[in-house]
Design a protein around this motif. Structure first.
Motif, PDB file in Angstrom:
ATOM      1  N   UNK A  46       0.775  -1.270   0.036  1.00  0.00           N
ATOM      2  CA  UNK A  46      -0.078   0.027  -0.114  1.00  0.00           C
ATOM      3  C   UNK A  46       0.831   1.212   0.123  1.00  0.00           C
ATOM      4  N   UNK A  47       0.196   2.236  -0.485  1.00  0.00           N
ATOM      5  CA  UNK A  47       0.789   3.921  -0.224  1.00  0.00           C
ATOM      6  C   UNK A  47      -0.288   4.506   0.041  1.00  0.00           C
ATOM      7  N   UNK A  48       0.165   5.809   0.709  1.00  0.00           N
ATOM      8  CA  UNK A  48      -0.700   6.863   1.063  1.00  0.00           C
ATOM      9  C   UNK A  48      -1.294   7.560  -0.298  1.00  0.00           C
ATOM     10  N   UNK A  49      -2.360   7.893  -0.337  1.00  0.00           N
ATOM     11  CA  UNK A  49      -2.753   8.905  -1.448  1.00  0.00           C
ATOM     12  C   UNK A  49      -1.829  10.280  -1.377  1.00  0.00           C
ATOM     13  N   UNK A  50      -1.545  10.756  -0.560  1.00  0.00           N
ATOM     14  CA  UNK A  50      -0.527  11.788  -0.332  1.00  0.00           C
ATOM     15  C   UNK A  50       0.670  11.437  -1.444  1.00  0.00           C
ATOM     16  N   UNK A  51       1.300  10.255  -1.367  1.00  0.00           N
ATOM     17  CA  UNK A  51       2.333  10.055  -2.143  1.00  0.00           C
ATOM     18  C   UNK A  51       2.020  10.372  -3.635  1.00  0.00           C
ATOM     19  N   UNK A  52       0.903  10.300  -3.933  1.00  0.00           N
ATOM     20  CA  UNK A  52       0.464  10.687  -5.490  1.00  0.00           C
ATOM     21  C   UNK A  52       0.300  12.029  -5.725  1.00  0.00           C
ATOM     22  N   UNK A  53       0.128  13.079  -4.819  1.00  0.00           N
ATOM     23  CA  UNK A  53      -0.264  14.278  -5.132  1.00  0.00           C
ATOM     24  C   UNK A  53       0.767  15.022  -5.859  1.00  0.00           C
TER      25      UNK A  53
END
Length: 372
Positions: free
Chosen positions: A316-323
């Motif tokens: 998993x990854x935080x959605x923040x990492x894609x911003x």
């Protein structure tokens, strides 16, 4: 961050949030009986104006009855006694999870059969909306001697605001606020903004998941449940996942978005998850493989050493990492496809595991899957 939140974070992965909070509440009741008695009076459960002795315990084990598949372990048991009567209270707490397999009806049957108590109560206290019908709780008891009450933790928070402002009460209230147990029944400005933008957010999630990614998911797993089950999970589990069930090993795989967070400021995560039932006859073999996968591939595991809980591993990854990406949809799709490529390698490496998934027939809209 409050004291209890810091303590919980120090034990991340070892102490579930629900168990940690159970111990806090039980300690409060044990050390401040006046608050316990005031709460019972507030609920109109018992008249505690007379002198009482109270004993509070947590996680007490009760052996399964003949009709039960599992033993039972209520979060809190409270026993009260005076010169004329004895009372017993089971409390089951849920913070972000749902009722276990026939959990409330099992507790009701056990309470019903315990001798020597004139008053018996089963309290189901949840953070989130999770209505239960009393008829379902008592469906196996012809003339129940148990009273069932359903409550919310925000009601307990409001009760604490009326009590003596001790350091312990203050810290528990701060902890409840940080873990969304203090909300009221009013729409906040954030709620309104969320509702206004939900359709757009759902369209973006759909664009990342359905199409190329769902086709790849089906190819890797061999099956995929209908999209309607993903929508059902938003309501019941706070997540939006495509899923595949592998019943021969009583485990499942899911891919998508984990929407529910512990803190208001936390970001949702995107996740590929494998999870196994605590009653799987292949559990030991699957858990051993999961631990290996965590070491070799860097996946994150949870409850792998617990025999009573659903256990699993996640990429998993935080959605923040894609911003920071120019195109969020493309970046998230890339993550999903890379995770599925890795899962395909894992399947080849651990080919002896029961990977056979069943194709959804679309007859049942409930996903039948647990919380993760």
């Amino acid at each position: 961050m409050a004291l209890f939140s810091r303590l919980l974070n120090l034990n991340t992965g070892n102490i579930p949030l629900e168990d940690f909070f159970t111990e806090l509440v039980a300690y409060l009741f044990s050390t401040d009986k006046e608050i316990l008695y005031a709460w019972l009076n507030h609920l109109n459960i018992l008249d505690t104006s007379i002198d009482l002795d109270a004993y509070v315990s947590t996680q007490r084990k009760f052996e399964p009855l003949d009709s039960h598949r599992l033993g039972s372990r209520p979060d809190i048991v409270i026993e009260l006694a005076d010169t004329q009567r004895r009372s017993i209270i089971f409390i089951e707490s849920k913070i972000g999870s749902q009722e276990g397999d026939k959990q409330l009806s099992r507790y009701a049957e056990i309470l019903h059969g315990i001798p020597g108590f004139q008053h018996k109560f089963l309290l189901y206290i949840t953070r989130d909306f999770d209505p239960k019908a009393q008829a379902d709780v008592f469906k196996t008891i012809a003339q129940p001697t148990v009273q069932f009450r359903q409550l919310r933790w925000h009601q307990f928070y409001r009760f604490l605001k009326t009590q003596a402002d001790t350091m312990l009460v203050q810290e528990i209230m701060i902890f409840m606020s940080e873990y969304r147990m203090a909300h009221n029944n009013q729409f906040s400005s954030i709620d309104v903004i969320t509702l206004a933008n939900f359709t757009k957010s759902l369209e973006l999630m759909d664009e990342t998941m359905w199409g190329e990614v769902s086709q790849r998911f089906k190819k890797v797993l061999g099956a995929i449940k209908q999209k309607s089950t993903a929508l059902t999970q938003i309501q019941w589990h706070g997540r939006y996942l495509m899923t595949a069930s592998m019943p021969s090993g009583r485990w499942w795989c899911g891919l998508g978005f984990i929407l529910k967070t512990s803190h208001l400021t936390d970001y949702p995560t995107v996740r590929l998850v494998l999870e196994v039932d605590p009653n799987s006859h292949r559990r030991a073999e699957i858990i051993e493989a999961m631990k290996d996968i965590c070491e070799q591939y860097g996946w994150k595991g949870y409850s792998l050493d617990s025999s009573k809980d659903w256990a699993g591993i996640v990429r998993e990854k935080s959605l923040q990492d894609f911003l920071s990406e120019e195109d969020h949809v493309v970046a998230i799709k890339r993550f999903f496809l890379q995770a599925l490529d890795e899962l395909e390698n894992i399947k080849d490496q651990y080919s002896s595991l029961p990977w056979v998934a069943i194709q959804d027939n679309g007859e049942n809209s409930d996903d039948g899957l647990p919380d993760t």
